[in-house]
Design an enzyme around this catalytic site. Structure first.
Site, short mmCIF file in Angstrom:
data_model
loop_
_atom_site.label_atom_id
_atom_site.label_comp_id
_atom_site.label_asym_id
_atom_site.label_seq_id
_atom_site.Cartn_x
_atom_site.Cartn_y
_atom_site.Cartn_z
CE LYS A 137 -3.83 2.17 2.91
NZ LYS A 137 -4.73 2.33 3.72
CB SER A 195 -8.22 3.88 3.27
OG SER A 195 -7.07 3.38 3.71
CB SER A 204 -8.44 0.93 5.81
OG SER A 204 -8.78 1.86 6.04
#
Lengths: 484, 477
Positions: free
Chosen positions: A76, A151, A175
């Site tokens: 990420k 997210s 997330s």
């Protein structure tokens, strides 16, 4: 190749059925073919990945390979990677290249993993749909008109579309788990303090935790084994031994007490999701588990508490992005105030600005006690709910998200509706507990996640519980059309 | 109207650690700009603070030295404000729960009475960087070498009633931090900076007047002048019908005045909250005792001991305990020569004068304590006269030699050979019959003339006692 488990890939690499370079090329080709539609990656590091794969092959040849040597993964874009841009999904850091690796990046590299690139995300991890990214929204591989969740939407979509073997992610209020649910994959958010936060760009420091997104609990266990553990560079990381997560996967579930919080099955939950989640829980009964109805009475307060605590911390954490030392700087500032105001107004998107303003407000003189202090007190009550529950049960189960993946753009103008998507996941962050999401039977062709919450540092138990279900079901093996 | 001045001081003292409070970067002063700032000090994304245990140890030592409560649990908090030399947009400090709680120190007032001054608290925090406004035409330079340097902020009660008391208190704190080795106290380098909260009120009034805060004073002299100016300003303002407003003021040493920097309304709302990156700081008994086990004798105790053990006056004891180095030097001299009072005179007299003249530190004195004791021994055993001893000292200071070597080289040894002195006296008596006549006629004063002649002839080396005795005998004969 892309459907093989990490254990199988590792075995094949050792037998040289194919090389890490071939495996890496295979994923890079898939990214080139599928990602223009999905937008799961912000940065693809093809050359660096192939270099790493070459080194992995040499290591494999020497016979001293680590557990993940040659396995292609993605990070990420919230994790700092030395020499490779780390944007955090923001224009603010579009030009930022960290001179260091995050601890988990460093540890996975030491275990031999090959990094394909950095995945898309909501800006500074603030969002539940991956639509706040400066780099554009990510599309859900199951239906590209829908969001992947957020997210960590890029990591979720990349894993679901088989663009990498697994991906790292972070979870501040859901997330990891919510996008895992919406994309039909397995995600684990460990206990707060289990994985180091060093080098992970902070959103809300007391809630942020790094974790894994993978296609199965077993794959997640392989990755988490290498990530977890104390780090002296993070004062909040736990100085506790880390069990072998792979070893515990097959433990028997007879006598497992599963708590079902009544608050997680009430109004607001899509009834179709409730049905398939209950069907999965019944499967656990067949595996020897016992179901116990429990109550988490302060659950309803978790969203409002979260939207005080998280913005408060973010307003302070994001103050360093001021255009002075790195990151976006506005053109031709006339003075210091102009430099600050325009750099930040241009560098941050609307959701980030909204949260900075909320956070600044709740910490300001005269409001601190009414908001921040009160929220911290309620946070204790929420944690106490779980402490009481874990006196009766071993794990807690329920839906991960109240809704299916929703159409792109449908909630952008209604932040509260967006925030409510994390209603089942936020409380675990507030309490610091570990949580997982695993795919169960889809609804209307869209994935649904079962959330499993464990007591502190019970990641091994969570992965074991998830793995036993995946052992007797096949939902986790389903691939989106076109990504098989 | 009669006015009473009320002053409280906030002192920032830089803790003498090798590395910064939350990073491993060095703290040395004077390096090239931005060469001593690491990723943590620069506030790069994703970095986290790591607390330096040495800074905690030094803070605990201070707490113990002022008889304060050490908090078993204290909390770091973020003080949020934007400034270019504050890399994170917040300063890590301590707010509601500081590491050092209420303590006290004693100061000696001008009339010799002792006054106890309360210390409200002392807390750990990181320093900011420096903004450099010169040399960058139209721009401001930022040097982050200082960012993250550990500070202990020491906050006094509003117990001080005059600029002189404020200075006495500040000097006391300065003395303590240097004694216990937690700070070099170097004021030129900013290791010891003072803020003064100043207000006035009519004598007899219980409530405090509105205060102004004078920021960043870095010398005791300026502190005294700044407060004195501010007190005058406030009194004049009130007496002419105005009101003091709560504000931050800066002292301009060149113009000798304070001027407004920002008012309360312009002040930042710092939005303090506990820093979630750092766990509460817990101090257990083991850490506490390890940190304070080797605390040296503190100045007050040393002063009392010097009076009783060496029979010194309060004035001398005070003077000789001003710094630990000076006190140690004095004790070494006193013990080596076993003449504590003479040692006190020499250390506070010739040695201090020489040090002041050369602007040197006692640790670098060319005359060691052992050497000075050697000189005193030579005065005691009569090898050198008290008068010539000063000349010997000067020789020792410039050459670094021992007293014996200087006496030998310069021929300053006292003449104690009676026959040599007698010979000189005989010659002088023979050469000055008129004066001999006067003396014998009862003019005793002329005796001094003969002593002077002998000393002149001997180059001041003749033993004065012997000269006296022999002269008396010869002149009476």
């Amino acid at each position: 190749m892309q459907n093989k488990s990490i254990a199988q890939l590792a075995a094949d690499l050792r037998l040289r059925t194919y090389s890490s370079v071939e495996l890496t090329q295979h994923y890079l080709e898939r990214i080139a073919r599928l990602d223009p539609t999905l937008n799961a990656f912000i940065t693809v590091a093809a050359d660096a990945a192939l270099d790493a794969a070459h080194r992995a092959d040499a290591t494999l040849k020497r016979g001293d390979a680590g557990p993940l040597t040659g396995i292609p993964i993605a990070h990420k874009d919230i994790f700092c990677t030395q020499g490779l841009r780390t944007s955090c999904g923001s224009r603010m850091l579009d030009n930022f290249i960290a001179p260091y690796d995050a601890t988990i990046v460093e540890r996975l590299a030491a275990a031999g993993a090959v990094v394909l690139g950095k995945t898309n995300m909501d800006e500074f991890a603030m969002g539940s749909s991956n639509e706040t990214s400066w780099y554009g929204p990510v599309k859900n591989p199951w239906d590209t008109t829908r969001v992947p969740g957020g997210s960590s939407g890029g990591s979720a979509a990349a894993v679901a579309a088989r663009l990498c073997a697994a991906a790292t992610a972070s979870d501040t209020g859901g997330s990891i788990r919510q996008p895992a649910a919406l994309c039909g994959i397995t995600g684990i958010k460990p206990t707060y303090g289990r994985c180091s936060r060093w080098g992970m760009i902070a959103f809300a420091s007391s809630l942020d935790q790094a974790g894994v997104m993978a296609r199965s609990a077993a794959d997640a266990a392989f990755i988490l084994d290498e990530m977890a553990g104390f780090d002296e560079r993070d004062a909040t990381s736990a100085a506790l031994p880390v069990p072998d997560y792979v070893d515990a996967l097959d433990d028997d579930l007879h006598g497992l007490r599963i708590g079902l919080p009544k608050e997680y099955f009430g109004a607001g939950l899509d009834a179709r999701i409730g049905d398939v989640v209950m069907a999965a829980i019944k499967e656990y009964e067949a595996l020897g588990a016992e179901l116990v109805e429990i109550s988490l009475p302060n659950s309803a307060l978790s969203v409002p508490v979260y939207y005080v605590v998280a913005p408060a911390e973010c307003s302070s954490n994001l103050a360093r992005f001021d255009g002075v030392r790195y990151g976006h700087r506005c053109a031709n500032p006339v003075d210091l105030e102009d430099l600050y105001k325009r750099s930040r107004a241009e560098g941050f998107g609307p959701e980030v600005q909204r949260r900075i303003m909320i956070g600044t407000y709740v910490l300001s003189a005269g409001y601190y006690d009414a908001y921040y202090l009160k929220a911290q007190q309620i946070r204790q009550l929420i944690a106490a709910d779980f402490t009481r529950a874990f006196e009766q049960v071993d794990v807690i189960m329920g839906p991960t998200s109240p809704t299916l993946a929703f159409p792109l753009g449908s909630k952008l103008d209604d932040p509260v509706a967006m925030y409510l998507n994390d209603i089942y996941t936020i409380a675990t962050n507030l309490a610091g507990l570990p949580g997982m999401s695993i795919p169960v039977e889809p609804v209307a062709g869209l994935p649904v996640g079962l959330q499993i919450i464990g007591n502190y540092f019970q990641e091994a138990r969570l992965l074991n519980v998830a793995h036993r279900y995946q052992h007797v079901t096949h939902w986790h093996q389903a691939a989106p059309e076109g990504c098989e | 109207m009669q006015w009473e001045t009320v002053i409280g001081l906030e002192i920032h003292t830089q803790l003498a650690t090798q590395s910064k409070i939350f990073s491993a970067a060095p703290t040395a002063f004077g390096a090239e700009p931005n060469t001593q700032a690491c990723a943590i000090d620069l506030g790069l994304p994703g970095v986290l603070p790591m607390l330096n245990a040495e800074a905690v140890r030094l803070a605990v030592r201070f707490g113990q030295a002022i008889n304060a409560d050490i908090a078993p649990r204290s909390v770091f908090a973020r003080k949020n404000y934007f400034y270019p030399d504050l890399p994170k947009g917040y300063q890590i400090s301590q707010y509601e729960l500081p590491i050092v709680g209420t303590g006290r120190v004693e100061i000696v007032l001008d009339d010799g009475t002792i006054k106890t001054i309360g210390v409200t608290r002392a807390h750990l925090e990181e320093d900011a960087g420096k903004s450099l406004h010169e040399d960058f035409h139209g721009f401001t330079g930022i040097d982050l070498n200082r960012a993250g340097t550990p500070l202990l902020e020491i906050v006094s009660e509003p117990d001080l009633r005059s600029p002189a008391e404020a200075v006495a208190y500040a000097k006391k704190i300065h003395q303590i931090v240097r004694y216990i080795g937690i700070s070099d106290g170097n004021m030129q380098e900013g290791s010891f900076r003072m803020d003064a909260n100043v207000s006035v009120r009519p004598v007899g009034q219980k409530t405090f007047g509105t205060r102004a805060e004078i920021k960043n004073v870095n010398s005791f002299r300026f502190l005294e002048k700044a407060i004195a100016f501010e007190v005058e300003r406030q009194i004049e303002l009130i007496e002419s019908g105005g009101t003091v407003i709560q504000e931050t003021r800066l002292y301009d040493a060149v113009k000798d005045e304070t001027r407004s920097m920002r008012t309360k309304e312009e002040a930042n709302d710092y939005r303090y909250f506990p820093d979630p990156d750092l766990l509460p700081l817990e101090i257990d008994d083991a850490f506490l005792s390890a940190a304070t086990a080797d605390l040296p004798e503190l100045p007050d105790a040393k002063r009392t001991r010097f009076q009783s053990e060496y029979g010194l006056s309060e004035y001398d004891a005070n003077l000789l305990t001003a710094s630990r180095e000076l006190a140690d030097y004095y004790e070494a001299v006193a013990r080596a020569c076993n003449e504590p009072k003479l040692a006190a005179n020499w250390v506070s007299g010739e040695l201090m004068a020489a040090l002041n003249k050369s602007e040197g530190e006692i640790s670098a004195s060319p005359v060691s304590a052992h050497a000075l004791a050697g000189l005193i021994a030579r005065i005691q055993d009569g090898t050198v006269s008290g008068k010539l001893a000063k000349q010997v000292f000067e020789g020792m200071w410039s050459s670094g030699d021992t007293a014996d070597a200087v006496i030998e080289a310069q021929g300053l040894k006292q003449i104690t050979d009676s026959s040599a002195i007698e010979a000189m006296i005989d010659a002088i008596i023979a050469a000055n019959p008129a004066q001999v006549e006067q003396y014998r006629a009862g003019k005793d004063k002329v005796f001094g003339f003969f002593v002077g002649q002998v000393m002149k002839q001997s180059g001041s080396k003749a033993n004065p006692a012997q000269v006296n005795e022999l002269l008396q005998r010869k002149l009476s004969a």
